[in-house]
Design a protein around this motif. Sequence first.
Motif, PDB file in Angstrom:
ATOM      1  N   ARG A 401       0.845  -1.184   0.000  1.00  0.00           N
ATOM      2  CA  ARG A 401       0.000   0.000   0.000  1.00  0.00           C
ATOM      3  C   ARG A 401       0.879   1.233   0.000  1.00  0.00           C
ATOM      4  O   ARG A 401       2.048   1.179   0.370  1.00  0.00           O
ATOM      5  CB  ARG A 401      -0.899   0.025   1.241  1.00  0.00           C
ATOM      6  CG  ARG A 401      -1.909  -1.101   1.329  1.00  0.00           C
ATOM      7  CD  ARG A 401      -2.915  -0.853   2.446  1.00  0.00           C
ATOM      8  NE  ARG A 401      -3.874  -1.965   2.546  1.00  0.00           N
ATOM      9  CZ  ARG A 401      -3.747  -2.981   3.384  1.00  0.00           C
ATOM     10  NH1 ARG A 401      -2.708  -3.031   4.204  1.00  0.00           N
ATOM     11  NH2 ARG A 401      -4.653  -3.936   3.415  1.00  0.00           N
ATOM     12  N   LYS A 402       0.288   2.331  -0.392  1.00  0.00           N
ATOM     13  CA  LYS A 402       0.976   3.625  -0.343  1.00  0.00           C
ATOM     14  C   LYS A 402       1.007   4.081   1.117  1.00  0.00           C
ATOM     15  O   LYS A 402      -0.018   4.469   1.689  1.00  0.00           O
ATOM     16  CB  LYS A 402       0.256   4.649  -1.218  1.00  0.00           C
ATOM     17  CG  LYS A 402       0.894   6.032  -1.215  1.00  0.00           C
ATOM     18  CD  LYS A 402       2.221   6.051  -1.951  1.00  0.00           C
ATOM     19  CE  LYS A 402       2.744   7.474  -2.090  1.00  0.00           C
ATOM     20  NZ  LYS A 402       4.068   7.545  -2.702  1.00  0.00           N
ATOM     21  N   ASN A 403       2.161   3.985   1.750  1.00  0.00           N
ATOM     22  CA  ASN A 403       2.300   4.329   3.162  1.00  0.00           C
ATOM     23  C   ASN A 403       3.326   5.449   3.346  1.00  0.00           C
ATOM     24  O   ASN A 403       4.226   5.637   2.513  1.00  0.00           O
ATOM     25  CB  ASN A 403       2.771   3.113   3.968  1.00  0.00           C
ATOM     26  CG  ASN A 403       1.655   2.128   4.217  1.00  0.00           C
ATOM     27  OD1 ASN A 403       0.500   2.538   4.420  1.00  0.00           O
ATOM     28  ND2 ASN A 403       1.969   0.832   4.195  1.00  0.00           N
ATOM     29  N   ALA A 404       3.195   6.145   4.441  1.00  0.00           N
ATOM     30  CA  ALA A 404       4.177   7.155   4.830  1.00  0.00           C
ATOM     31  C   ALA A 404       4.782   6.740   6.159  1.00  0.00           C
ATOM     32  O   ALA A 404       4.056   6.374   7.097  1.00  0.00           O
ATOM     33  CB  ALA A 404       3.515   8.522   4.951  1.00  0.00           C
ATOM     34  N   PHE A 405       6.093   6.760   6.212  1.00  0.00           N
ATOM     35  CA  PHE A 405       6.824   6.447   7.432  1.00  0.00           C
ATOM     36  C   PHE A 405       7.518   7.733   7.873  1.00  0.00           C
ATOM     37  O   PHE A 405       8.658   7.999   7.473  1.00  0.00           O
ATOM     38  CB  PHE A 405       7.840   5.329   7.187  1.00  0.00           C
ATOM     39  CG  PHE A 405       7.220   4.066   6.639  1.00  0.00           C
ATOM     40  CD1 PHE A 405       6.729   3.094   7.492  1.00  0.00           C
ATOM     41  CD2 PHE A 405       7.101   3.877   5.263  1.00  0.00           C
ATOM     42  CE1 PHE A 405       6.146   1.929   6.987  1.00  0.00           C
ATOM     43  CE2 PHE A 405       6.524   2.711   4.748  1.00  0.00           C
ATOM     44  CZ  PHE A 405       6.037   1.738   5.624  1.00  0.00           C
ATOM     45  N   GLY A 406       6.778   8.523   8.626  1.00  0.00           N
ATOM     46  CA  GLY A 406       7.281   9.851   8.933  1.00  0.00           C
ATOM     47  C   GLY A 406       7.246  10.687   7.668  1.00  0.00           C
ATOM     48  O   GLY A 406       6.214  10.797   6.997  1.00  0.00           O
ATOM     49  N   THR A 407       8.404  11.234   7.335  1.00  0.00           N
ATOM     50  CA  THR A 407       8.491  12.041   6.110  1.00  0.00           C
ATOM     51  C   THR A 407       8.814  11.197   4.881  1.00  0.00           C
ATOM     52  O   THR A 407       8.862  11.720   3.760  1.00  0.00           O
ATOM     53  CB  THR A 407       9.568  13.130   6.270  1.00  0.00           C
ATOM     54  OG1 THR A 407      10.831  12.493   6.532  1.00  0.00           O
ATOM     55  CG2 THR A 407       9.234  14.073   7.416  1.00  0.00           C
ATOM     56  N   SER A 460      26.628   4.620  10.007  1.00  0.00           N
ATOM     57  CA  SER A 460      25.511   5.030  10.870  1.00  0.00           C
ATOM     58  C   SER A 460      24.515   5.889  10.112  1.00  0.00           C
ATOM     59  O   SER A 460      23.320   5.930  10.448  1.00  0.00           O
ATOM     60  CB  SER A 460      26.053   5.788  12.079  1.00  0.00           C
ATOM     61  OG  SER A 460      26.807   6.923  11.671  1.00  0.00           O
ATOM     62  N   ALA A 461      24.988   6.577   9.059  1.00  0.00           N
ATOM     63  CA  ALA A 461      24.106   7.424   8.253  1.00  0.00           C
ATOM     64  C   ALA A 461      23.066   6.606   7.498  1.00  0.00           C
ATOM     65  O   ALA A 461      22.093   7.160   6.978  1.00  0.00           O
ATOM     66  CB  ALA A 461      24.934   8.251   7.267  1.00  0.00           C
ATOM     67  N   ASP A 462      23.245   5.291   7.435  1.00  0.00           N
ATOM     68  CA  ASP A 462      22.306   4.425   6.713  1.00  0.00           C
ATOM     69  C   ASP A 462      21.279   3.783   7.639  1.00  0.00           C
ATOM     70  O   ASP A 462      20.643   2.789   7.270  1.00  0.00           O
ATOM     71  CB  ASP A 462      23.081   3.318   5.979  1.00  0.00           C
ATOM     72  CG  ASP A 462      23.925   3.853   4.841  1.00  0.00           C
ATOM     73  OD1 ASP A 462      23.463   4.793   4.185  1.00  0.00           O
ATOM     74  OD2 ASP A 462      25.031   3.340   4.633  1.00  0.00           O
ATOM     75  N   ASN A 463      21.084   4.348   8.807  1.00  0.00           N
ATOM     76  CA  ASN A 463      20.152   3.771   9.772  1.00  0.00           C
ATOM     77  C   ASN A 463      18.731   4.302   9.530  1.00  0.00           C
ATOM     78  O   ASN A 463      18.141   4.961  10.374  1.00  0.00           O
ATOM     79  CB  ASN A 463      20.620   4.112  11.186  1.00  0.00           C
ATOM     80  CG  ASN A 463      20.063   3.139  12.220  1.00  0.00           C
ATOM     81  OD1 ASN A 463      19.983   1.950  11.959  1.00  0.00           O
ATOM     82  ND2 ASN A 463      19.678   3.657  13.362  1.00  0.00           N
ATOM     83  N   HIS A 464      18.193   4.004   8.332  1.00  0.00           N
ATOM     84  CA  HIS A 464      16.858   4.492   7.989  1.00  0.00           C
ATOM     85  C   HIS A 464      16.204   3.566   6.960  1.00  0.00           C
ATOM     86  O   HIS A 464      16.882   2.737   6.325  1.00  0.00           O
ATOM     87  CB  HIS A 464      16.916   5.924   7.464  1.00  0.00           C
ATOM     88  CG  HIS A 464      17.941   6.142   6.395  1.00  0.00           C
ATOM     89  ND1 HIS A 464      17.967   5.438   5.220  1.00  0.00           N
ATOM     90  CD2 HIS A 464      19.007   6.999   6.337  1.00  0.00           C
ATOM     91  CE1 HIS A 464      18.972   5.832   4.464  1.00  0.00           C
ATOM     92  NE2 HIS A 464      19.623   6.783   5.124  1.00  0.00           N
ATOM     93  N   LEU A 465      14.922   3.699   6.779  1.00  0.00           N
ATOM     94  CA  LEU A 465      14.165   2.786   5.918  1.00  0.00           C
ATOM     95  C   LEU A 465      14.535   2.845   4.429  1.00  0.00           C
ATOM     96  O   LEU A 465      14.366   1.832   3.732  1.00  0.00           O
ATOM     97  CB  LEU A 465      12.660   3.054   6.089  1.00  0.00           C
ATOM     98  CG  LEU A 465      12.064   2.567   7.410  1.00  0.00           C
ATOM     99  CD1 LEU A 465      10.591   2.991   7.514  1.00  0.00           C
ATOM    100  CD2 LEU A 465      12.172   1.041   7.534  1.00  0.00           C
ATOM    101  N   PRO A 466      14.989   3.974   3.870  1.00  0.00           N
ATOM    102  CA  PRO A 466      15.326   3.977   2.435  1.00  0.00           C
ATOM    103  C   PRO A 466      16.367   2.941   2.026  1.00  0.00           C
ATOM    104  O   PRO A 466      16.498   2.646   0.829  1.00  0.00           O
ATOM    105  CB  PRO A 466      15.831   5.405   2.207  1.00  0.00           C
ATOM    106  CG  PRO A 466      15.098   6.230   3.211  1.00  0.00           C
ATOM    107  CD  PRO A 466      15.010   5.344   4.432  1.00  0.00           C
ATOM    108  N   ILE A 467      17.097   2.363   2.986  1.00  0.00           N
ATOM    109  CA  ILE A 467      18.060   1.324   2.604  1.00  0.00           C
ATOM    110  C   ILE A 467      17.338   0.105   2.022  1.00  0.00           C
ATOM    111  O   ILE A 467      17.958  -0.698   1.315  1.00  0.00           O
ATOM    112  CB  ILE A 467      18.959   0.896   3.783  1.00  0.00           C
ATOM    113  CG1 ILE A 467      18.120   0.304   4.928  1.00  0.00           C
ATOM    114  CG2 ILE A 467      19.804   2.059   4.271  1.00  0.00           C
ATOM    115  CD1 ILE A 467      18.959  -0.252   6.080  1.00  0.00           C
ATOM    116  N   ALA A 468      16.046  -0.043   2.293  1.00  0.00           N
ATOM    117  CA  ALA A 468      15.279  -1.162   1.713  1.00  0.00           C
ATOM    118  C   ALA A 468      15.324  -1.137   0.194  1.00  0.00           C
ATOM    119  O   ALA A 468      15.262  -2.182  -0.460  1.00  0.00           O
ATOM    120  CB  ALA A 468      13.826  -1.118   2.193  1.00  0.00           C
ATOM    121  N   LEU A 469      15.449   0.055  -0.376  1.00  0.00           N
ATOM    122  CA  LEU A 469      15.485   0.219  -1.842  1.00  0.00           C
ATOM    123  C   LEU A 469      16.896   0.527  -2.330  1.00  0.00           C
ATOM    124  O   LEU A 469      17.090   0.976  -3.451  1.00  0.00           O
ATOM    125  CB  LEU A 469      14.529   1.340  -2.257  1.00  0.00           C
ATOM    126  CG  LEU A 469      13.093   1.228  -1.722  1.00  0.00           C
ATOM    127  CD1 LEU A 469      12.226   2.354  -2.283  1.00  0.00           C
ATOM    128  CD2 LEU A 469      12.502  -0.138  -2.048  1.00  0.00           C
TER     129      LEU A 469
END
Length: 622
Positions: A401-407, A460-469
């Motif tokens: 689904r089209k989801n938002a995870f924070g920003t 440590s800069a990669d500690n976020h959800l965009p790493i999934a892509l």
Amino acid sequence: MSGGKKRSWRCLLLRIGYAGFDVGVLLAVLLLAFLLYIHLYGGLMLSRHPEKLILQESSQITASDGTVLRRIPLPESGYRITAQLDEMPQLLIDTFLAVEDRRFYSHQGLDYRGMARAFLNNTVRMKISEGGSSITQQLARGLYLDRGQNLLRKLNEASIAVALEKRLSKKEILQLYLNQIYMGQGQYGVQTAAERYFGVSNLKDLDIWQIAALAATPKGPSLYNPAEHSELSTKRRELVLRIMHQQGLITYEQMAAAMKRSYQPPAAVKAEVAGASYIDASLQEAVRITGKSREELQTGGYTIVTGMNIGAQRAMEQTFSRAEFFPPDGQDRQVEAAMVMIDHRTGEVAALMGGRNPSTGSLNRAVIDARQPGSAFKPIIVYGPALESGRYSPDSLLQDRKNAFGTYSPANLNGVYRGQVSMRMALQQSINAPAVWLLKQVGISYARGFAAKLGLAMASADNHLPIALGGLHTGFSPLKMAQAYSVFANRGILNEAHMVRSISDNQGRVLYTHVSLPQQVISLNTAESLTMMLRQAVNEGTGKRARLNIPVAGKTGTTQLDLPGVSSKANRDLWFAGFASHYTAAVWIGFDRTDKDNYMTAGNGVAAALFAQVIGKALGGG
């Protein structure tokens, strides 16, 4: 005779006597100074430069089958392979002595008869055209002095020769000389010359005429080496053969037979592979392994055996040379590429290209962590960790689904959302929303730990959800991506990716041998499930252009340019990582610097097709 005349003669004789005495004293002082200089200068030079007595030797890098990939040139742009005196035939040694210094064993560095003859000839000709140098003097000149011709240089040469005789044995001097002497065409020493001019590696296999040709060369290396000016070389060789006969080294019949031989250069071995990127990476690895400097490794006579598979490297280089396998170039830059192929059974890097036209010292894109892997990262950071956690299987349903995870609000590329989709379908079609949702469920920390087990530690800069892509701060190299995928191919076992198999010194002593330490870093079940899903991604999904007539598993990856005013179809990076048979490989394609004038509109199928072409050739498919 009157008294006045007698006194006059007496005074004259006294003046002559005093003058003679003064001259004698002056000559004695000059002689003493000369002897002191001869005694001190050479010893001082040897003390200040002990490294000169250790000859630099060209190291060589070989493929896994022993093929010499590169013999590394010395700083003076020449090549040297040293040999021990007992590795040389006695006839070779005796011939060099007969030609260059017949009184070698009877003088102490200076052949006074030879020097006197040279002095007389130089005086008659009114120029220094003959040296009369002993072998020790020639060695002194080659090690410590320039090629000039003047009296001070000759004095220095004599002084160093005397010092060498005091410091070294005759055997050591002769061995140094035969390895140091310049033999033309950038070849230093008799061993290097024998290989270059005759293709002979074992000096004891040299024929009489070949020995004569080698001994003929030092008189004028550019004139008398066998490969150039054949008539001059032959005449000089015949003179040497006569000397050999006169000195009783060979019979008349042997001399006559040797004079009939004509020089034929050894068959040129055409380099099948260049391997510039592979060799540079191997040297970099060898520096890390040994702690030696790059210069020391290159000039220490080392043999570095690599895991390069000649057939695989040839397949990669041939494919990279064909423009049709790459997207169009930009307005002012060529689109680049890099690829690494690993034998996942051992971890040996079978082939590596750091660019489309790599050269020694050029940018090696195959080993630089600089590129975001896009969706090729999903099996590593999302689906692998989910399977390993035991909470999910390939048939588990994921939210789409089209989801938002924070920003952060990830979008599917085609704008289609299915509500839910199986893990195998999400991977097969490279759907974004389920991947991000699943990473959120598994946990970023757990997923990063899984990736680290595959050799992909993140900042440590990669500690976020965009790493999934595959949205990473820095990115990874094709080498590291290939190693990570090799774990999937190898049933969950990690073999450290490496190029260097062994390192030995110029005496054949093995200094390093790679010891494989296989580690079961993920479960067999996770590896097999990922392999099954990655095969479906090739057979029915985004990786179709990687298909071969054998099972192939892999995943494409794309990162978009996303620049204002540039087409939404513009891409920055194209990836494919996968495996077939015993090879795992990762391909990256893109520009070194992507901008509004230099970008790709081709899709990641190009990388998949390049993978298939190289792997197919490497496995014997064409």
